[in-house]
Design an enzyme around this catalytic site. Structure first.
Site, PDB file in Angstrom:
ATOM      1  N   CYS A  48       9.059  43.151 -18.612  1.00  0.00           N
ATOM      2  CA  CYS A  48       9.980  44.377 -19.439  1.00  0.00           C
ATOM      3  C   CYS A  48       9.110  44.454 -20.887  1.00  0.00           C
ATOM      4  O   CYS A  48       9.031  43.570 -21.564  1.00  0.00           O
ATOM      5  CB  CYS A  48      11.278  43.793 -19.967  1.00  0.00           C
ATOM      6  SG  CYS A  48      12.384  44.719 -20.795  1.00  0.00           S
TER       7      CYS A  48
ATOM      8  N   CYS B 178      14.733  46.338 -16.345  1.00  0.00           N
ATOM      9  CA  CYS B 178      15.196  44.967 -16.819  1.00  0.00           C
ATOM     10  C   CYS B 178      16.760  44.643 -16.492  1.00  0.00           C
ATOM     11  O   CYS B 178      17.636  45.403 -16.887  1.00  0.00           O
ATOM     12  CB  CYS B 178      15.032  45.122 -18.059  1.00  0.00           C
ATOM     13  SG  CYS B 178      15.351  43.595 -18.857  1.00  0.00           S
TER      14      CYS B 178
ATOM     15  N   ASP C 257       1.303  10.721   3.535  1.00  0.00           N
ATOM     16  CA  ASP C 257       2.130  11.777   4.446  1.00  0.00           C
ATOM     17  C   ASP C 257       1.095  12.837   4.757  1.00  0.00           C
ATOM     18  O   ASP C 257       0.833  13.854   4.237  1.00  0.00           O
ATOM     19  CB  ASP C 257       3.321  12.484   3.592  1.00  0.00           C
ATOM     20  CG  ASP C 257       4.162  13.113   4.558  1.00  0.00           C
ATOM     21  OD1 ASP C 257       3.971  13.040   5.739  1.00  0.00           O
ATOM     22  OD2 ASP C 257       5.093  13.878   3.968  1.00  0.00           O
TER      23      ASP C 257
ATOM     24  N   CYS D 125      15.135  43.632 -26.272  1.00  0.00           N
ATOM     25  CA  CYS D 125      15.678  42.896 -25.232  1.00  0.00           C
ATOM     26  C   CYS D 125      16.238  41.405 -25.403  1.00  0.00           C
ATOM     27  O   CYS D 125      15.389  40.583 -25.591  1.00  0.00           O
ATOM     28  CB  CYS D 125      14.538  42.780 -24.141  1.00  0.00           C
ATOM     29  SG  CYS D 125      14.891  42.093 -22.462  1.00  0.00           S
TER      30      CYS D 125
ATOM     31  N   TYR E  45      -7.415   2.410   5.629  1.00  0.00           N
ATOM     32  CA  TYR E  45      -6.788   1.171   5.246  1.00  0.00           C
ATOM     33  C   TYR E  45      -6.474   0.048   6.512  1.00  0.00           C
ATOM     34  O   TYR E  45      -6.159  -0.846   6.230  1.00  0.00           O
ATOM     35  CB  TYR E  45      -5.238   1.435   5.158  1.00  0.00           C
ATOM     36  CG  TYR E  45      -4.711   2.489   5.947  1.00  0.00           C
ATOM     37  CD1 TYR E  45      -4.258   2.104   7.316  1.00  0.00           C
ATOM     38  CD2 TYR E  45      -4.659   3.749   5.560  1.00  0.00           C
ATOM     39  CE1 TYR E  45      -3.727   2.876   8.078  1.00  0.00           C
ATOM     40  CE2 TYR E  45      -3.920   4.619   6.684  1.00  0.00           C
ATOM     41  CZ  TYR E  45      -3.517   4.221   7.742  1.00  0.00           C
ATOM     42  OH  TYR E  45      -3.277   5.279   8.747  1.00  0.00           O
TER      43      TYR E  45
ATOM     44  N   CYS F  12      18.272  44.427 -20.103  1.00  0.00           N
ATOM     45  CA  CYS F  12      18.411  45.727 -21.043  1.00  0.00           C
ATOM     46  C   CYS F  12      18.223  47.066 -20.510  1.00  0.00           C
ATOM     47  O   CYS F  12      18.479  48.254 -20.995  1.00  0.00           O
ATOM     48  CB  CYS F  12      17.330  45.868 -22.218  1.00  0.00           C
ATOM     49  SG  CYS F  12      15.528  45.686 -21.539  1.00  0.00           S
TER      50      CYS F  12
ATOM     51  N   LYS G 271       1.929   4.707   1.437  1.00  0.00           N
ATOM     52  CA  LYS G 271       2.286   5.167   2.920  1.00  0.00           C
ATOM     53  C   LYS G 271       1.897   6.864   2.758  1.00  0.00           C
ATOM     54  O   LYS G 271       2.998   7.392   2.308  1.00  0.00           O
ATOM     55  CB  LYS G 271       3.721   5.043   3.415  1.00  0.00           C
ATOM     56  CG  LYS G 271       3.881   5.792   4.758  1.00  0.00           C
ATOM     57  CD  LYS G 271       5.295   5.152   5.314  1.00  0.00           C
ATOM     58  CE  LYS G 271       5.340   5.747   6.711  1.00  0.00           C
ATOM     59  NZ  LYS G 271       5.421   6.877   7.020  1.00  0.00           N
TER      60      LYS G 271
ATOM     61  N   GLU H 112       0.822  -1.358   0.083  1.00  0.00           N
ATOM     62  CA  GLU H 112      -0.325   0.016   0.007  1.00  0.00           C
ATOM     63  C   GLU H 112       0.741   1.328   0.185  1.00  0.00           C
ATOM     64  O   GLU H 112       2.023   1.108   0.346  1.00  0.00           O
ATOM     65  CB  GLU H 112      -0.967  -0.195   1.195  1.00  0.00           C
ATOM     66  CG  GLU H 112      -1.821  -0.985   1.466  1.00  0.00           C
ATOM     67  CD  GLU H 112      -2.639  -1.248   2.967  1.00  0.00           C
ATOM     68  OE1 GLU H 112      -3.484  -1.934   2.969  1.00  0.00           O
ATOM     69  OE2 GLU H 112      -2.194  -0.287   3.593  1.00  0.00           O
TER      70      GLU H 112
ATOM     71  N   LYS I  90      10.733   3.426   3.430  1.00  0.00           N
ATOM     72  CA  LYS I  90      10.693   4.981   3.254  1.00  0.00           C
ATOM     73  C   LYS I  90      11.375   5.177   1.808  1.00  0.00           C
ATOM     74  O   LYS I  90      12.504   4.428   1.629  1.00  0.00           O
ATOM     75  CB  LYS I  90      11.464   5.541   4.402  1.00  0.00           C
ATOM     76  CG  LYS I  90      10.870   5.071   5.526  1.00  0.00           C
ATOM     77  CD  LYS I  90       9.834   6.403   5.922  1.00  0.00           C
ATOM     78  CE  LYS I  90      10.480   7.820   6.395  1.00  0.00           C
ATOM     79  NZ  LYS I  90       9.285   8.647   6.768  1.00  0.00           N
TER      80      LYS I  90
END
Length: 673
Positions: free
Chosen positions: A424, A408, A124, A430, A226, A411, A122, A120, A314
């Site tokens: 910009c 910017c 968190d 640019c 579960y 440029c 796990k 299954e 894990k």
């Protein structure tokens, strides 16, 4: 150093982190860092043969918060022993096999069956323990210390996946599960939250342990179940029976439960889950392996802390903490100026991380990162994308200030704030904007100019003054062959690829133009609907909004884009140089009497005899509606190789599935004739 003194320091530090994590829901280190400290303490205890009275290895959980009513569980909630690697997992299995063999020698008339395993996910999130009496939900609690938890019934009732009543009415049961916040829900929540959540785990835990159930409801939590930890009447022979019982009683059971008779197959399944992990819409930090047979579980029993018949495997952490060192600002092809964070190098999900995304100015403000330079921050890595900074570990403004640029960085043009982003507006001069636009134009899903890269675009800009995509079609062999690291073959290959791109279709050309807020699917829809480039260019907002999946923002972006004289001039120049932007072929008549007619079909996994786009086109020609997600309205799922969550969900919903690609192709050919 004195081992006892080291142990005392570790115990003090771990208990402090336990309090932050379990009691205050405000962790200051990642799970990975905590596990390293915990493992160090376990190793010292084993080495010295000594355990301090307040060592976290001697208990499960943490202190209870005031304001919640204590609830004593009817049966203890056990934690699981951990296997950090395949070797430790193999040791757990070898011990279980040995114990079963010992039992069978002593009980030859009633031996235990060969071991079989359930695998299954796990989760968190936060462990839930629900109590049902005569079919009604009468209590819900957190794990607490495994014996006594906190009553959170009003909060639990806000979770729509938790049944308030169940068909089973024969006495009392306790059901365990995990309260989670889906990642998609977290993303939506943080878009408008006054205080964005650092991660989904904190979002779920903070909501369930909030004294105001309205706050819980706002988080739109989910829950998967579960285990039946206690029952005064019902008994199960196997884990499968228990899972069937949970499903039959309207509990949400995760579809990723697999069963194996061979332990080598368990190992393969763990690798598959790790590959699939980044595609899930919730956090997992590993997998749980359980022995299926209940009589075997009873025979194996428990240690002081763990059941011998289950183990948690894990995975590599996807979240950790590190120090935010600096922030630089990058200019994209649309002129958007985005911050890029440089962090202290840290190992995360198997790679060394030094750069993280910050998205935009609004993101910095919402995550309380304005004064975060030099401080510790949470980061998360998912799939192969650049990691994201989730927020500061502490709430104080105790770091250096992130300075927002006014001009910017490429440029020097004055920047404009639009929404949460800096822009910009110097489109014509640019450098990174121009290089970005040309690179996107040449990319595979756009004009598909082979061998072209951002380095090529930069070289053409710097050495040949190429400022727009249209100028690619004016390049000559004499110009290219003079460029640094451009030989005759490379020059000819590029010119041939540019010439070939002139035949790309209208959808690819529209996508190549880089219209803001317009991706590949929208470009294809525009091409299929208008079937003419100039018709798209002349469309107004009202008629665009009437098209499928086009809202006001997208419609306005399209109209404004083609209102720009610079854009129009570039398009006309490309057309004069031979770019065709070919209209799609006229749609074929859709069959109404095929096997697929009227069916809503989902494609998933890898097909080897055709692409998914080709399969979709053939299905639509046979009268099917092809969609991207599985729901109760789905009629059929076509599952190619390595099909994942969609296949599992389809099977859970009882949807018809075709998993044999040859059978699918046969059906397509048969119905097309």
């Amino acid at each position: 150093m004195d081992p006892k003194l080291t142990m005392e320091q570790l115990v003090a530090e771990l208990n402090k982190h336990n309090y932050q994590y379990y009691t205050l829901d405000a962790p200051v280190i990642s799970d990975k860092e905590y596990d390293a400290l915990y493992d160090q303490l376990v190793a010292l205890e084993k080495e010295t043969g000594m355990t301090l009275p307040d060592s976290p290895t001697q208990r499960v959980g943490g202190e209870l918060l005031k304001g919640f009513v204590q609830h004593r569980h009817l049966a203890p909630l056990w934690s699981l022993d951990k296997a950090q690697n395949i070797e430790q997992l193999g040791s757990w299995n070898a011990r279980a096999v040995r114990l079963v063999q010992d039992y069978n020698k002593k009980n030859p008339d009633n031996p235990l069956p060969e071991l079989s395993y359930a695998v299954e996910l796990k989760f968190d999130g936060l462990t839930l323990n629900l109590t049902y009496t005569n079919g009604r939900l009468v209590q819900a609690a957190t794990r607490g210390n495994g014996v006594v938890g906190e009553g959170i019934l009003p909060q639990i009732k806000t979770i729509k996946s938790v049944p308030l009543s169940i068909p089973y009415k024969d006495g009392t049961i306790e059901v365990q599960g995990e309260g989670i916040m889906n990642l998609s829900v977290l993303e939506e929540y943080n878009k408008t939250a006054a205080e964005p959540l650092k991660n989904a785990r904190n979002g779920a835990a903070g909501a369930l342990r909030n004294l105001n159930p309205k706050v819980t409801a706002e988080r739109r939590l989910n829950a998967y179940f579960y285990n039946v930890g206690y029952s005064d009447n019902i008994r199960f022979d196997s884990h499968k029976e228990m899972m069937d019982f949970l499903r039959e009683n309207h509990f949400k059971v995760n579809p990723y439960i697999t069963y194996f008779d061979n332990f080598d197959d368990v190992m393969e399944q763990l690798a598959e889950i790790q590959e699939r992990r980044s595609s899930l819409d919730y956090l997992i930090d590993g997998a749980v392996i359980k022995i299926v047979d209940m009589r075997t579980r009873e025979a194996l029993g428990y240690t002081d802390k763990f059941p011998r018949w289950a183990v948690a495997y894990k995975f590599e952490a996807e979240e950790t903490t590190t120090v935010l060192e600096s922030v630089s600002w990058n200019v994209g092809r649309t002129g958007k100026v985005t911050p890029l964070a440089r962090v202290e190098a840290v190992e995360l999900a198997g790679v060394t991380v030094q750069n993280c995304t910050l998205n935009n100015v609004g993101d910095i403000e919402r995550k309380n990162l304005k004064y975060a330079l030099g401080t510790r921050v949470f980061i998360r890595r998912s799939n192969d994308v650049i990691p994201e900074i989730l927020g500061k570990v502490t709430e104080e403004n105790d770091g250096g200030e992130i300075i927002y640029p006014e001009h910017c960085p490429a440029c020097g043009f004055p920047l404009e704030m639009r929404g949460a982003h800096l822009f910009c507006n110097n489109k014509l001069n640019c450098r990174p904007q121009i290089i970005g636009r040309i690179t996107h134009f040449a990319s595979r899903d756009a004009m598909d100019i082979e061998t072209f890269s951002d380095k090529t675009a930069g070289q053409l800009y710097d050495e040949l003054n190429v400022h727009e995509a249209a100028e690619l079609y004016e390049l000559t062999f004499e110009q290219l062959v003079k460029l640094d690291r451009f030989g005759e073959k490379k020059a000819m290959n590029l010119l041939e690829a540019i010439e070939k791109s002139k035949g790309r279709d209208l959808a690819s050309f529209l996508y190549a133009l880089g219209i803001p807020n317009t991706g590949k699917s929208t470009a294809k829809m525009l091409a299929d609907h208008y079937r003419d480039l100039h018709a798209v260019m002349k469309a107004d907002i009202e008629e665009l909004i009437a098209l499928p999946d086009v809202g006001g923002i997208v419609a306005e972006s399209i109209v404004n884009f083609f209102a720009d004289p610079f854009v129009v001039a570039g398009i006309e120049k490309m057309l004069s140089l031979g770019v065709q932007a070919k209209a799609p072929e006229a749609p074929q008549a859709v069959k109404t009497d095929s096997f697929f007619s009227g069916k809503t079909v989902v494609l998933t996994g890898t097909l080897h005899q055709m692409t998914r786009d080709e399969a979709s086109a053939q299905l639509e020609a046979l009268g099917a509606k092809v969609t991207g997600s599985v729901s109760a309205k789905t009629d059929l799922l076509i599952a190619g190789e390595k099909a994942g969550s969609k296949l599992a969900k389809a099977k859970q919903l009882g949807i018809q599935v075709i998993e044999d690609e040859d059978e699918f192709i046969r059906l397509l050919n048969e119905e097309a004739n």
